[in-house]
Design a protein around this motif. Sequence first.
Motif, mmCIF file in Angstrom:
data_model
loop_
_atom_site.group_PDB
_atom_site.id
_atom_site.type_symbol
_atom_site.label_atom_id
_atom_site.label_comp_id
_atom_site.label_asym_id
_atom_site.label_seq_id
_atom_site.Cartn_x
_atom_site.Cartn_y
_atom_site.Cartn_z
ATOM 1 N N GLU A 130 49.419 47.824 60.136
ATOM 2 C CA GLU A 130 48.958 46.885 59.120
ATOM 3 C C GLU A 130 49.616 45.521 59.319
ATOM 4 O OE1 GLU A 130 48.710 46.572 54.228
ATOM 5 O OE2 GLU A 130 49.526 48.374 55.146
ATOM 6 N N ASN A 131 48.800 44.460 59.278
ATOM 7 C CA ASN A 131 49.273 43.075 59.391
ATOM 8 C C ASN A 131 50.100 42.843 60.660
ATOM 9 O OD1 ASN A 131 48.062 42.461 56.908
ATOM 10 N ND2 ASN A 131 49.888 43.071 55.793
ATOM 11 N N CYS A 132 49.746 43.512 61.739
ATOM 12 C CA CYS A 132 50.436 43.329 63.022
ATOM 13 C C CYS A 132 49.641 42.384 63.910
ATOM 14 C CB CYS A 132 50.608 44.669 63.736
ATOM 15 S SG CYS A 132 51.748 45.800 62.901
ATOM 16 N N VAL A 133 50.334 41.783 64.880
ATOM 17 C CA VAL A 133 49.692 40.902 65.860
ATOM 18 C C VAL A 133 49.978 41.459 67.249
ATOM 19 C CG1 VAL A 133 49.608 38.571 66.829
ATOM 20 C CG2 VAL A 133 49.947 38.884 64.362
ATOM 21 N N PHE A 134 48.906 41.645 68.018
ATOM 22 C CA PHE A 134 48.989 42.099 69.402
ATOM 23 C C PHE A 134 48.426 40.954 70.244
ATOM 24 C CE2 PHE A 134 48.385 45.590 66.523
ATOM 25 C CZ PHE A 134 49.241 46.587 66.967
ATOM 26 N N ARG A 135 49.264 40.374 71.131
ATOM 27 C CA ARG A 135 48.784 39.162 71.799
ATOM 28 C C ARG A 135 49.389 38.979 73.192
ATOM 29 N NH1 ARG A 135 52.000 35.063 67.767
ATOM 30 N NH2 ARG A 135 54.044 35.231 68.751
ATOM 31 N N ASP A 136 48.662 38.156 73.966
ATOM 32 C CA ASP A 136 49.167 37.584 75.210
ATOM 33 C C ASP A 136 49.712 38.619 76.194
ATOM 34 O OD1 ASP A 136 48.499 35.140 74.064
ATOM 35 O OD2 ASP A 136 50.506 34.852 73.245
ATOM 36 N N MET A 137 48.815 39.524 76.627
ATOM 37 C CA MET A 137 49.204 40.513 77.635
ATOM 38 C C MET A 137 49.638 39.806 78.912
ATOM 39 S SD MET A 137 48.935 43.607 76.457
ATOM 40 C CE MET A 137 49.026 44.528 77.964
ATOM 41 N N SER A 138 50.635 40.338 79.580
ATOM 42 C CA SER A 138 51.069 39.828 80.885
ATOM 43 C C SER A 138 50.562 40.780 81.958
ATOM 44 C CB SER A 138 52.592 39.704 80.929
ATOM 45 O OG SER A 138 53.020 38.696 80.049
ATOM 46 N N ALA A 139 49.278 41.073 81.911
ATOM 47 C CA ALA A 139 48.640 41.995 82.848
ATOM 48 C C ALA A 139 47.171 41.624 82.960
ATOM 49 C CB ALA A 139 48.803 43.423 82.356
ATOM 50 N N SER A 140 46.522 42.072 84.022
ATOM 51 C CA SER A 140 45.114 41.710 84.207
ATOM 52 C C SER A 140 44.239 42.922 84.491
ATOM 53 C CB SER A 140 44.978 40.701 85.347
ATOM 54 O OG SER A 140 45.506 41.251 86.545
ATOM 55 N N GLY A 141 44.774 44.128 84.485
ATOM 56 C CA GLY A 141 43.983 45.326 84.771
ATOM 57 C C GLY A 141 43.526 46.009 83.510
ATOM 58 N N ASN A 142 43.433 47.343 83.566
ATOM 59 C CA ASN A 142 43.040 48.136 82.412
ATOM 60 C C ASN A 142 44.272 48.354 81.525
ATOM 61 O OD1 ASN A 142 41.814 49.781 80.557
ATOM 62 N ND2 ASN A 142 41.744 51.566 81.877
ATOM 63 N N ASN A 143 44.663 47.290 80.869
ATOM 64 C CA ASN A 143 45.839 47.290 80.006
ATOM 65 C C ASN A 143 45.379 46.909 78.607
ATOM 66 O OD1 ASN A 143 46.597 45.927 82.846
ATOM 67 N ND2 ASN A 143 48.171 47.362 82.215
ATOM 68 N N ASP A 144 45.790 47.685 77.625
ATOM 69 C CA ASP A 144 45.301 47.510 76.263
ATOM 70 C C ASP A 144 46.366 46.899 75.355
ATOM 71 O OD1 ASP A 144 42.927 48.866 77.024
ATOM 72 O OD2 ASP A 144 43.942 50.787 76.708
ATOM 73 N N LEU A 145 45.933 46.058 74.463
ATOM 74 C CA LEU A 145 46.849 45.517 73.458
ATOM 75 C C LEU A 145 47.392 46.640 72.574
ATOM 76 C CD1 LEU A 145 44.785 42.345 72.573
ATOM 77 C CD2 LEU A 145 47.072 42.351 73.580
#
Length: 169
Positions: A130-145
């Motif tokens: 709840e009310n979390c932020v998932f951002r700015d992955m340092s990956a370019s493949g099949n990587n999920d937030l």
Amino acid sequence: MKKTPCIFLFLLLSFGLSAATHHVGNGQTYANLSAAVAITQPGDTIIIHGGTYAGGLSITNLKGTADQWITIQNGPGGPVIFEGGGNAIQFVEPAYLHIIGLIFQHQTGNGVNTDDGGTYDTPAHHVVFENCVFRDMSASGNNDLLKLSGLDYFEIRNCEFRNGATGGS
């Protein structure tokens, strides 16, 4: 005279059933989330005070109950950011866990991974973000937030997802 042992037993049981609040951060009782989790019981709350914390955590079997959820939430002192790591946090086989107001950024694997530990017989269940932020992955493949696998029941409330990996979700 016989009432004293009964009163003592009642008080002992009452204190054993009360939920605790564990404070994490610079100058707090626990320096990091792993230390607080190690002593957390059903019904407890972990308050993480403002700051940036290293990702790469693995937390196994953090289980509340249907009547006593475990809460991990941001506290005073600004935002709580989990920075980097393969995963910010990997929750393995959690149950009745409520995560509120945390930021996860710059992971190279998945932002947060919540799973069953590879065992179909003991799935993760009852997890709320709840009310979390998932951002700015340092990956370019099949990587999920936010990766959820082997999870029977979950809710995502008012969370923000930005700048994920190009092959992920």
